[in-house]
Design an enzyme around this catalytic site. Structure first.
Site, PDB file in Angstrom:
ATOM      1  N   LYS A   1     -26.077   8.419   1.697  1.00  0.00           N
ATOM      2  CA  LYS A   1     -24.796   7.665   2.810  1.00  0.00           C
ATOM      3  C   LYS A   1     -24.947   5.875   2.236  1.00  0.00           C
ATOM      4  CE  LYS A   1     -24.344   6.715   7.688  1.00  0.00           C
ATOM      5  NZ  LYS A   1     -24.654   6.300   8.880  1.00  0.00           N
TER       6      LYS A   1
ATOM      7  N   TYR B   1     -23.285  28.083  -9.144  1.00  0.00           N
ATOM      8  CA  TYR B   1     -22.930  26.846  -8.068  1.00  0.00           C
ATOM      9  C   TYR B   1     -21.965  26.035  -7.594  1.00  0.00           C
ATOM     10  CZ  TYR B   1     -22.179  25.445 -13.211  1.00  0.00           C
ATOM     11  OH  TYR B   1     -21.511  25.570 -14.480  1.00  0.00           O
TER      12      TYR B   1
ATOM     13  N   VAL C   1     -28.604  12.145   9.246  1.00  0.00           N
ATOM     14  CA  VAL C   1     -28.771  13.074   7.627  1.00  0.00           C
ATOM     15  C   VAL C   1     -29.423  13.942   7.718  1.00  0.00           C
ATOM     16  CG1 VAL C   1     -27.646  10.824   6.600  1.00  0.00           C
ATOM     17  CG2 VAL C   1     -30.215  10.953   7.029  1.00  0.00           C
TER      18      VAL C   1
END
Length: 122
Positions: free
Chosen positions: A98, A53, A72
């Site tokens: 956002k 990760y 987005v």
């Protein structure tokens, strides 16, 4: 299926359709769930047998900080493509937001899933 996840990774980038948004870096937040069979990693206690990760996060930070987006939706699709192709992730769920984009809302954004969820089965 096992899940490796990253939650609420905050990255600054140019994002938006309005002129003022093209001039200032804004923070986006992403959370990823990625299918990964972790059984061999658990058995061997060796990171080479799992999805790293930290490597995923570093790659996405570099990509997003170095890019500009109008939507987005575009960013989400490109993130999904990178993770699936470069890290051999068969399925993912991405939440991209956002913060502060809409007055009165904590955040706005998209949630997408890509790939075959059963491919990450144990």
């Amino acid at each position: 299926m096992d899940i490796v996840y990253i939650r609420d990774l905050k990255i600054n980038t140019i994002i938006g359709i309005y002129d003022w948004e093209r001039e200032v870096r804004q923070t986006v937040s992403l959370s990823l769930e990625m299918a990964c069979n972790i059984a061999e990693a658990a058995r061997t206690d060796n990171i080479v047998h799992t999805l790293n990760y930290k490597a995923v996060a570093k790659r996405l930070i570099a990509f997003i900080e170095g890019s500009e987006f109008l939507l987005v939706e575009t960013m989400a699709e490109q993130i999904a493509t990178i993770v699936r192709k470069e890290f051999a992730v068969p399925w993912l769920k991405l939440r991209l937001s956002k913060p502060g984009a809409v007055r009165g809302a904590q955040d706005v954004g998209v949630i997408i899933t890509r790939g075959n969820k059963s491919s990450g089965a144990v």
